[in-house]
Structure formats: structure tokens, C-alpha cells
Design an enzyme around this catalytic site. Sequence first.
Site, PDB file in Angstrom:
ATOM      1  N   PRO A 253       0.730  -1.130   0.320  1.00 49.31           N
ATOM      2  CA  PRO A 253      -0.141   0.019   0.049  1.00 49.31           C
ATOM      3  C   PRO A 253       0.768   1.648   0.163  1.00 49.31           C
ATOM      4  CG  PRO A 253       0.416  -1.065   2.459  1.00 49.31           C
ATOM      5  CD  PRO A 253       0.409  -1.367   1.701  1.00 49.31           C
ATOM      6  N   ASP A 429       5.951   1.851   2.057  1.00 51.86           N
ATOM      7  CA  ASP A 429       4.842   1.602   2.267  1.00 51.86           C
ATOM      8  C   ASP A 429       4.562   0.826   3.589  1.00 51.86           C
ATOM      9  OD1 ASP A 429       3.854  -1.584   2.762  1.00 51.86           O
ATOM     10  OD2 ASP A 429       5.407  -2.980   1.691  1.00 51.86           O
ATOM     11  N   HIS A 430       3.149   1.357   3.850  1.00 57.90           N
ATOM     12  CA  HIS A 430       2.066   1.887   5.104  1.00 57.90           C
ATOM     13  C   HIS A 430       1.982   1.377   5.558  1.00 57.90           C
ATOM     14  CE1 HIS A 430       0.488   4.562   7.425  1.00 57.90           C
ATOM     15  NE2 HIS A 430      -0.605   4.981   6.237  1.00 57.90           N
ATOM     16  N   ARG A 431       2.796  -0.496   5.313  1.00 52.13           N
ATOM     17  CA  ARG A 431       2.598  -1.673   6.493  1.00 52.13           C
ATOM     18  C   ARG A 431       3.497  -1.982   7.021  1.00 52.13           C
ATOM     19  NH1 ARG A 431       2.638  -6.883   2.114  1.00 52.13           N
ATOM     20  NH2 ARG A 431       4.441  -5.120   1.347  1.00 52.13           N
ATOM     21  N   VAL A 433       5.740   1.684   7.323  1.00 47.48           N
ATOM     22  CA  VAL A 433       6.048   2.942   7.864  1.00 47.48           C
ATOM     23  C   VAL A 433       4.976   3.725   7.767  1.00 47.48           C
ATOM     24  CG1 VAL A 433       7.156   5.124   7.219  1.00 47.48           C
ATOM     25  CG2 VAL A 433       8.300   2.629   6.681  1.00 47.48           C
TER      26      VAL A 433
END
Length: 459
Positions: A253, A429-431, A433
Amino acid sequence: MIQEFRLPDLGEGLPEAELVQWLVAEGDRVALNQTIAEVETAKAVVELPSPHAGVVQVLHAAAGDVVEVGSPLISFEVGAERGAGAAPAHDAATDDAPSDDVAGPNLVGYGVAPRGDSRPRRRPRMASSTPRTAATDTAVLAAAPHDDIRVIETEPLQERPRSTPPVRRLAKDLGVDIALVTGTGEGGLITRDDVRGYAETITRTPESEAAVRSREDTVRSREDTGTGETRIPIRGVRKHTAEAMVRSAFTAPHVTVFLTVDMTETVELVASLREDRALADHRIGVLAVAAKAVCLALRHHPGLNSRWDADSGEIVQYHGVNLGIAAATERGLVVPNIRDADRLTLPALADAIRDLAVTARAGKTPPEAMRGGTFSITNVGVFGVDAGTPILNPGEAGILAIGAVRRQPWEHRGQIALRDVVTLALSFDHRLVDGEQGSRFLADVGAVLREPGRAMLLG
């Protein structure tokens, strides 16, 4: 005896490669380990050495063909009477061709090491029947397999050209014979610029030009005059890049944050470093300073230097930075990385970036340089673009896009002044960070570019 050589796995785990050009023709006599062809994988152009000494009987593919790993590529007649150019003191039928070569594909490690006693032997020099002078176009000679080549055993070895280990390593990466480079340094020392300059003169040989024209002809032959369409085969780097970007976009994401920075002090620093005679050869630029800022900021934000391991259910944080630098080439976008970039000084980092770009443009990037990256930078500013939303390299947590540096009115110390301004865009990567971590990292990078002296604090 006829020996068939099949396309080997070139160490990248890729199922196929495109034949760029043949450097030999049917009827040519070739020596052991002589370069016979160039093939293009999804990552680089690779030279194939001959696993046999003998006479070329059949070329099983033509330039532009896509050949699967394990498919027949070329057939040799080996074990025949040797003539000029054949490898001496070897029985090709016994030494050069293992018995399983005929039955199955020739895979990684197919190169042949000569057997013999343990005493070191002087390497025979290869000389063309055409007298060589300092002005001889060595690139053309190297790419002309039909020239008569003879082995000279009696000529004494020449003194190795004066150069440093990093320069010799650069020459090897670029496929340059350092013995052919004229040194312009003190006392005839061969410098990085000497190697790069020579590499640029041999990047496109007459054969490679023909290969390009052949490819263009293939594209034109697919033009549909009725609809005005042109169909271009999806191959090589373009195919690999497309697959990687789709995989990244639909796996991680993406979130992108932007920061506009007054980097006038960095621009002035770069100008002063270029005027310093001691640093002039390094050609330190804004990209090198930005890369250094990224390496410094990653020490304080390890989440941006990590990957998501779904199989083990773990987040893997790296202890070092393998910094990827996006390079636009004629073959497409490649992102080779600089190993342990965080350990390099600013001049060394500038050298590494320039070497990486030259190697990529020459299509000589080794496969190992395309693997193991931990964070990437893309410099869209060289195209006059202010900002963008970069897509992550698969397996990486972040990528920074650097926009064009523009001279424009800006608030400075309570006044309006002309300043050098740049926009930075960080995708992550929002997983791995969250927004706070990504924003703080970008702010730290921007702080170094705004005030390069702050690097003393981050270091």
C-alpha cells in the site's frame, strides 16, 4: 565431433534471453572463452564466452530472437585439426565438453578452466594480423571475429598499466581492457575519467548498430498501414520493469508525502566543492548530496530501510544501506544499487553514482547489482519535472523522488529573495511505515539539503 551449446541460466533465474548480436559467423574458428555473442536478459546485456575451441557449424538463432534457457544456441566442430586462433594445448573433445553437455542444458558455471600442472603459465597475447598502432580502433578489432587472429607465445609481457584497484574494477565492470586505455593522470596514471571516456567510445560498435537497425526494422515490419498502429514486442528490461511495478503497486500500500525545500546552501556547497582542485575529479553533484542525506536519515529511521516478510510474518530491518539509483537507459529503466552506501564518504558516493550510471547506459550492469537494494532514489529533476509519485521497488520500504532545482522567489530571513528550490516526494510502504515516520524521515532529508551543516548532527 559436433558439440551443441545451449543457452545457459545466466545466474538470474530468468527463463529466456534475447539474442542481441552474434560476434562470430558459421565457419569461424573460435578459441576457448572467446566472446561469441551478446544476449539481453530482463536486467542487462551479457557477453557469452565460448565453452569450446573449434569451428562454428550452426547458429541456431538470429539477432532479435528470444531464446529459452536450455535451447540450442550454437554448434561447434571440436577435436579437429587446430589452426590459428584455436586454444592451444587442449583437447576440446575431452576437456572443453563434459559428457552431459549434449544431453541437457548448459547451466551456470559452464566456463572451462584449463587443466595442467600447478606452475603458473604466461598468458598468450592475442594479436591481429593488422598492425596495431595507438590510433587503431580497438573496439572494431574486438568486434570483428572474421579477422585472422594468431597466438604469439614469444613476445615478452608488457608492464601492466599504472592504475588503482578501484579504477581496474570499474574497467572490468564496463568491459574495458585497461591495457588499451591511455592514462592522463600524473605519470601516466589511468583515472576513472580515462576509463569512462574510453567506454563511451566503444559502447556502440558497428555490429550493435546493425542490431539496433534490425530491431527497428522488426518494429516497422509490424506497422499496420490500415490502422496506423505500431506493435513493439514487450521484452527485456521493459518487460521486467512492468512486471515489477505491477507486483509492487498491488502488493504494498503506497503513500506519498511531499516537501519543498530551499536548498540554496547545498547548491553553493556543490559549486565550491567543484572548484576545489582536490575534489574536482569526483564531480560531486546535488544527487550525491541527496544520497548522503538519505543514508544519514535512514540511520535514525530504520523502518524506511526494511522489508515486509509475509512468509515468516516478520519485518526485516537492514543494518546497512544498499542504495538503488534509478537510471534511464535506451533499454528502459533499471535500478542498480550501491552496496553499503551508508559507509561511503561524499566523494566516494559521487564516484559510485557516476560509475553506476555509465555502466547502466552501456548495458553492462552485472546481475548482482540489481539485487538486494534496500532503499531507492529517482532523480526526475533531470527531465525538468518538479515532482511525482514514485512506485516502490519490490521488497523495499521507501523511494525518494528528487525534482528539478529551480531558481525562484522564496521567503528568506523575512525577505523575498531568489533561492534554489526543490520538491522532494517520498513514497513508502504503509505496512512498514506510518505517516509520522515517513514525514519525519523526509523532514530530516530536507533539513540536510536546506542546511548541509546539519549532517554533522545526523551523523
